[in-house]
Scaffold this motif. Structure first.
Motif, mmCIF file in Angstrom:
data_model
loop_
_atom_site.group_PDB
_atom_site.id
_atom_site.type_symbol
_atom_site.label_atom_id
_atom_site.label_comp_id
_atom_site.label_asym_id
_atom_site.label_seq_id
_atom_site.Cartn_x
_atom_site.Cartn_y
_atom_site.Cartn_z
ATOM 1 N N TRP A 231 67.680 -28.690 43.786
ATOM 2 C CA TRP A 231 68.768 -28.349 42.875
ATOM 3 C C TRP A 231 70.074 -28.121 43.623
ATOM 4 N N ASN B 143 72.213 -30.819 32.046
ATOM 5 C CA ASN B 143 72.264 -29.461 32.637
ATOM 6 C C ASN B 143 73.693 -28.971 32.834
ATOM 7 N N ASP C 136 72.319 -16.488 32.989
ATOM 8 C CA ASP C 136 70.966 -16.519 32.417
ATOM 9 C C ASP C 136 70.590 -17.938 32.014
ATOM 10 N N LYS D 252 69.440 -19.691 35.126
ATOM 11 C CA LYS D 252 68.088 -19.273 35.516
ATOM 12 C C LYS D 252 67.026 -19.864 34.593
ATOM 13 N N ALA D 253 67.373 -20.030 33.328
ATOM 14 C CA ALA D 253 66.431 -20.629 32.382
ATOM 15 C C ALA D 253 66.189 -22.105 32.709
ATOM 16 N N GLY E 123 64.065 -22.230 36.210
ATOM 17 C CA GLY E 123 62.738 -21.613 36.167
ATOM 18 C C GLY E 123 62.368 -20.982 37.487
ATOM 19 N N ASP E 124 61.210 -21.375 38.021
ATOM 20 C CA ASP E 124 60.725 -20.811 39.287
ATOM 21 C C ASP E 124 61.277 -21.523 40.517
ATOM 22 N N ASP E 125 62.068 -22.585 40.301
ATOM 23 C CA ASP E 125 62.677 -23.293 41.428
ATOM 24 C C ASP E 125 63.804 -22.457 42.029
#
Length: 325
Positions: A142, A187, A198, A201-202, A205-207
């Motif tokens: 990312w 995105n 937020d 972050k949504a 995710g966990d990346d």
């Protein structure tokens, strides 16, 4: 030859004028190009103001990128010939009927590319591609960047996607969001929304975010850094706000972030010919297959250069402003 000239630094609409300058002669390793279209970039306007990293000798002709046809070649030039349609960037004095450039900075372009695309293919998209390699990001990682509706920002998002790199594209208005969506860029986030972090972050995710590109400065710099993942690269591309960067030292220390300055023009001039040809070939391929789109806001005749550089046009543009020589 007709040319857009200035003999002192200042506001472009006040110091530029249409002048008659001698047609330049190519040296041994140069080519002379008859200009078709020349781009107007933000760094060109900063150069005229005397506020860029490079200051030309005065009097000077504006411009640094153009499309044209080779009109003459120097005695040592082997791989280029008169009549070829070519693009050039990171050169000088392109806002004129003719310009001269080193053969190393000239790239033939295929007939399948329209003039309006080819005239802006090298400078900003090449900067975006060099920036991707400067960040050392790989497919699946990312990148987050602000001012994403600018020429480099749009190119960065499209070229990254073609390489499998994922981007989060930050803008400041719903109109800017619409610009990105019209180019099928994904995105995109409006930082005017209270919950924009937020939203970031949504999306990830966990990346983690491997790299950030700041083109704004001020508080925006700190906001980007706060979202960067551990060990990430923070690249400074511009300072549109005109304010010093505000970075939280805690973020720098505990994220073990790497802070780097990116100057595309300098990197382009220092890059090997073979490496640059590789990147330009990728740009041409992406443009031909439709994965890179470069909008045009307007095309002005060289005689109307003062209209073309007017602050209102430049501030409200959604694509590149071009000059026809």
């Amino acid at each position: 030859m007709r040319s857009a000239t200035y003999d002192h630094f200042g506001k472009p609409t006040e110091v530029l004028s249409l002048g008659d300058r001698p047609t330049p002669e190519p040296k041994a390793n140069d080519v002379r190009v008859k200009t078709i279209l020349a781009s107007i970039h933000n760094h060109d306007l900063l150069t005229i103001r005397g506020k860029y990293g490079f200051k030309p000798e005065l009097p000077a002709i504006g411009g640094s990128e153009a499309l044209g046809v080779i009109d003459a070649v120097g005695s040592e030039v082997k791989d280029l010939k008169v009549g070829q349609r070519v693009a050039a960037a990171s050169v000088q004095a392109t806002w004129a009927e003719y310009f001269v450039a080193s053969a190393d900075m000239i790239f033939p372009v295929p007939d399948s590319l329209k003039d309006e695309m080819a005239a802006q293919l090298i400078a900003m998209p090449l900067s975006a591609l060099m920036l991707l390699e400067f960040l050392e990001v790989e497919s699946g990682q990312w990148v987050i960047h602000n001012a994403a509706n600018g020429a480099v920002g749009k190119s960065l998002a499209m070229l990254a996607a073609a390489r499998g790199v994922k981007t989060i594209n930050l803008v400041r208005s719903n109109d800017a969001l619409a610009e990105l969506e019209a180019l099928d860029i994904k995105n995109n986030i409006n930082t005017s929304d209270d919950d924009w972090k937020d939203q970031v972050k949504a999306i990830i995710g966990d990346d983690k975010i491997s790299a950030a590109v700041d083109s704004v400065g001020g508080e925006d710099s700190g906001n980007l850094l706060s979202l960067l993942g551990h060990g990430g690269v923070f690249a400074v591309f511009g300072a549109m706000s005109g304010k010093p960067m505000m970075l939280n030292p805690t973020d720098m220390i505990f994220k073990q972030a790497v802070l780097k300055g990116f100057w595309g023009s300098k990197l382009s001039q220092e890059m090997s010919v073979g490496n640059k040809q590789r990147l330009v070939k990728e740009l041409i391929d992406r443009a031909v297959d439709g994965k890179l789109k470069l909008p045009v806001e307007a095309v002005f005749d060289l005689a109307d250069v003062l209209k073309a550089v007017d602050g209102k046009i430049q501030a409200e543009k959604k694509g590149k402003v071009l000059l026809r020589a």
